[in-house]
Write a protein that holds these residues in place. Sequence first.
Motif, PDB file in Angstrom:
ATOM      1  N   GLU A 188       0.902  -1.148  -0.200  1.00  8.86           N
ATOM      2  CA  GLU A 188       0.089  -0.139  -0.064  1.00  8.86           C
ATOM      3  C   GLU A 188       1.089   1.058  -0.024  1.00  8.86           C
ATOM      4  O   GLU A 188       0.501   2.069  -0.681  1.00  8.86           O
ATOM      5  CB  GLU A 188      -0.726  -0.049   1.146  1.00  8.86           C
ATOM      6  N   MET A 189       1.936   1.134   0.668  1.00 10.21           N
ATOM      7  CA  MET A 189       2.951   2.361   0.877  1.00 10.21           C
ATOM      8  C   MET A 189       3.936   2.505  -0.306  1.00 10.21           C
ATOM      9  O   MET A 189       4.602   3.542  -0.057  1.00 10.21           O
ATOM     10  CB  MET A 189       3.333   2.402   2.371  1.00 10.21           C
ATOM     11  N   GLY A 190       3.988   1.349  -1.080  1.00  8.93           N
ATOM     12  CA  GLY A 190       4.936   1.437  -2.266  1.00  8.93           C
ATOM     13  C   GLY A 190       6.342   1.292  -1.398  1.00  8.93           C
ATOM     14  O   GLY A 190       7.299   1.531  -2.227  1.00  8.93           O
ATOM     15  N   PHE A 191       6.689   0.574  -0.692  1.00 10.68           N
ATOM     16  CA  PHE A 191       7.912   0.298   0.139  1.00 10.68           C
ATOM     17  C   PHE A 191       8.586  -0.907  -0.733  1.00 10.68           C
ATOM     18  O   PHE A 191       8.354  -2.110  -0.301  1.00 10.68           O
ATOM     19  CB  PHE A 191       7.833   0.025   1.552  1.00 10.68           C
ATOM     20  N   PHE A 192       9.345  -0.667  -1.844  1.00  9.83           N
ATOM     21  CA  PHE A 192       9.758  -1.578  -2.815  1.00  9.83           C
ATOM     22  C   PHE A 192      11.181  -2.103  -2.395  1.00  9.83           C
ATOM     23  O   PHE A 192      11.641  -3.116  -2.912  1.00  9.83           O
ATOM     24  CB  PHE A 192       9.766  -1.464  -3.964  1.00  9.83           C
ATOM     25  N   ARG A 236      16.887  -6.101  -1.050  1.00 11.35           N
ATOM     26  CA  ARG A 236      15.968  -6.952  -1.302  1.00 11.35           C
ATOM     27  C   ARG A 236      14.682  -6.372  -1.967  1.00 11.35           C
ATOM     28  O   ARG A 236      14.218  -5.455  -1.429  1.00 11.35           O
ATOM     29  CB  ARG A 236      15.383  -7.773   0.056  1.00 11.35           C
ATOM     30  N   GLU A 237      14.143  -6.732  -3.031  1.00  9.24           N
ATOM     31  CA  GLU A 237      12.859  -6.198  -3.596  1.00  9.24           C
ATOM     32  C   GLU A 237      11.635  -6.727  -2.776  1.00  9.24           C
ATOM     33  O   GLU A 237      11.788  -7.936  -2.301  1.00  9.24           O
ATOM     34  CB  GLU A 237      12.886  -6.521  -5.120  1.00  9.24           C
ATOM     35  N   LEU A 238      10.797  -5.705  -2.405  1.00 10.79           N
ATOM     36  CA  LEU A 238       9.815  -6.276  -1.464  1.00 10.79           C
ATOM     37  C   LEU A 238       8.200  -6.186  -2.072  1.00 10.79           C
ATOM     38  O   LEU A 238       7.249  -6.571  -1.507  1.00 10.79           O
ATOM     39  CB  LEU A 238       9.743  -5.151  -0.519  1.00 10.79           C
ATOM     40  N   ASN A 239       8.090  -5.671  -3.256  1.00  8.19           N
ATOM     41  CA  ASN A 239       6.580  -5.465  -3.913  1.00  8.19           C
ATOM     42  C   ASN A 239       6.206  -6.601  -4.956  1.00  8.19           C
ATOM     43  O   ASN A 239       4.965  -6.478  -5.396  1.00  8.19           O
ATOM     44  CB  ASN A 239       6.439  -4.111  -4.456  1.00  8.19           C
ATOM     45  N   ASN A 242      12.465 -10.908  -3.924  1.00  4.82           N
ATOM     46  CA  ASN A 242      11.824 -10.745  -2.616  1.00  4.82           C
ATOM     47  C   ASN A 242      12.003 -12.261  -1.799  1.00  4.82           C
ATOM     48  O   ASN A 242      12.166 -12.089  -0.740  1.00  4.82           O
ATOM     49  CB  ASN A 242      10.127 -10.587  -2.761  1.00  4.82           C
ATOM     50  N   LEU A 243      11.772 -13.390  -2.474  1.00  4.02           N
ATOM     51  CA  LEU A 243      11.973 -14.666  -1.833  1.00  4.02           C
ATOM     52  C   LEU A 243      13.347 -14.853  -1.469  1.00  4.02           C
ATOM     53  O   LEU A 243      13.633 -15.272  -0.278  1.00  4.02           O
ATOM     54  CB  LEU A 243      11.142 -15.717  -2.575  1.00  4.02           C
ATOM     55  N   PHE A 244      14.107 -15.020  -2.354  1.00  8.02           N
ATOM     56  CA  PHE A 244      15.659 -15.025  -2.114  1.00  8.02           C
ATOM     57  C   PHE A 244      16.142 -14.158  -1.029  1.00  8.02           C
ATOM     58  O   PHE A 244      17.153 -14.622  -0.291  1.00  8.02           O
ATOM     59  CB  PHE A 244      16.355 -14.967  -3.298  1.00  8.02           C
ATOM     60  N   GLY A 245      15.709 -12.867  -1.133  1.00 15.93           N
ATOM     61  CA  GLY A 245      16.353 -11.813  -0.162  1.00 15.93           C
ATOM     62  C   GLY A 245      15.731 -12.253   1.126  1.00 15.93           C
ATOM     63  O   GLY A 245      16.712 -11.968   2.247  1.00 15.93           O
ATOM     64  N   ASP A 246      14.707 -12.622   1.385  1.00 19.29           N
ATOM     65  CA  ASP A 246      13.984 -12.873   2.602  1.00 19.29           C
ATOM     66  C   ASP A 246      14.876 -14.311   3.317  1.00 19.29           C
ATOM     67  O   ASP A 246      15.215 -14.027   4.527  1.00 19.29           O
ATOM     68  CB  ASP A 246      12.569 -13.537   2.614  1.00 19.29           C
ATOM     69  N   LEU A 262      11.964   1.247   1.899  1.00 18.41           N
ATOM     70  CA  LEU A 262      11.799   2.522   1.245  1.00 18.41           C
ATOM     71  C   LEU A 262      11.012   2.770  -0.091  1.00 18.41           C
ATOM     72  O   LEU A 262      10.803   1.592  -0.663  1.00 18.41           O
ATOM     73  CB  LEU A 262      13.182   2.967   1.219  1.00 18.41           C
ATOM     74  N   ALA A 263      10.351   3.588  -0.071  1.00 20.47           N
ATOM     75  CA  ALA A 263       9.334   3.916  -1.221  1.00 20.47           C
ATOM     76  C   ALA A 263      10.280   4.823  -2.173  1.00 20.47           C
ATOM     77  O   ALA A 263      11.497   5.125  -2.229  1.00 20.47           O
ATOM     78  CB  ALA A 263       8.142   4.374  -0.813  1.00 20.47           C
ATOM     79  N   GLU A 264       9.497   5.590  -3.026  1.00 16.97           N
ATOM     80  CA  GLU A 264      10.387   6.465  -3.858  1.00 16.97           C
ATOM     81  C   GLU A 264      10.530   7.558  -3.200  1.00 16.97           C
ATOM     82  O   GLU A 264      11.852   8.349  -3.692  1.00 16.97           O
ATOM     83  CB  GLU A 264       9.494   6.892  -5.173  1.00 16.97           C
ATOM     84  N   GLY A 265       9.949   8.199  -2.275  1.00 16.90           N
ATOM     85  CA  GLY A 265      10.235   9.467  -1.269  1.00 16.90           C
ATOM     86  C   GLY A 265      10.898   9.218  -0.359  1.00 16.90           C
ATOM     87  O   GLY A 265      11.782   8.147  -0.180  1.00 16.90           O
ATOM     88  N   THR A 266      10.583   9.896   0.717  1.00 20.98           N
ATOM     89  CA  THR A 266      11.687   9.831   1.944  1.00 20.98           C
ATOM     90  C   THR A 266      10.875   9.030   3.170  1.00 20.98           C
ATOM     91  O   THR A 266      11.472   8.513   4.085  1.00 20.98           O
ATOM     92  CB  THR A 266      12.039  11.220   2.703  1.00 20.98           C
TER      93      THR A 266
END
Length: 347
Positions: free
Chosen positions: A93-97, A129-132, A238-242, A263-267
Amino acid sequence: MKIAVFAGDGIGPEVTAQAVRVLQALGLPGLELTEGDVGGAAYKKHGHPLPEATLEIARQSDAILFGAVGDFDCDHLERHLRPEQAILGLRKEMGFFANLRPARVFAGLEDASALRPEVASAIDLLIVRELNGDVYFGEKGIRTLPDGRRQGWDMMSYAEDEVRRIAHVGFKAAQGRRGKLCSVDKANVLETSQLWRDVVIEVSAEYPDVELSHMYVDNAAMQLVRNPGQFDTIVTGNLFGDILSDQASMCVGSIGLLASASLAEGTCGLYEPIHGSAPDIAGQDLANPMATVLSAAMLLRHSFGLEAQAARIEAAVGKALTDGIRGGDLGGSLGTRAIGDAILERL
Ligand code: IPM
Ligand code: MG
């Protein structure tokens, strides 16, 4: 400085309380903390692990300090009502990728590692790690085949733009470190990984100063134990990073020491220890709060640019460790609150 505090389940509230004490002790101007319910605790109160009111607090905040979610009482629930959906939902939802999980051995802790001290002391790496995306968010289900057998399935996929944006995070992180990026995939078997690799190579053209390498995930798991000092920055799905980040934590000595930033695109970002809710030791003042305190340091650094304050917290934790402050996870006997006290004294 609007900070949401989502303590969650199990040891979450205990460890988060110590991180909050540390943040309050810094005397930051405009610090405003707002608590919200997440996980099994939120399900029990509101019937949902990520209530709309909590999401609204997240949207109104500059950063989120997160404890942990997970509760055996909720294992029977449908997947969308399980505690884990709180963190997965917030990430989406918050775009934390982009998940940053640094792992390094603190001075004096070489003996705590599951590895030989001389191997462990060389660890100073960052897992990006990619999260989305990935198999985490693909279509999934349990279906019955025509012959009556049940079949579970989870779709793994990455779109090229998803790979591109995490690759940029990886390359930039490597630029700020020792200039080496290792992309971890399973391109010898998975098409998703082949695309991942192609896109990472494409993006590398923009970062001639970063030395890029590729490694299959099974080999990476092996190398992390054999010679972890070879890694600087790792970028992976995502999975390998977990999986690799849990493994890296034991190479460091304790999962109670590793912080993370999402983190998302912003701060705006979400900051949490990489450990879980540890229901077996919850409520007994046994958990090590250091990973959460270190997550608060990452919060100050990444969401507010307060590098000096972040470094101050990290130095206080480092000093506590060199002074022999140890919780049960590191073979000591100090409780959650006493470790918090020790960090505050050194701050
Ligand atoms: C993590 C955790 C989560 C994940 C769970 C709680 C959903 O293991 O943050 O590493 O798998 O991402
Ligand atoms: Mg995990």
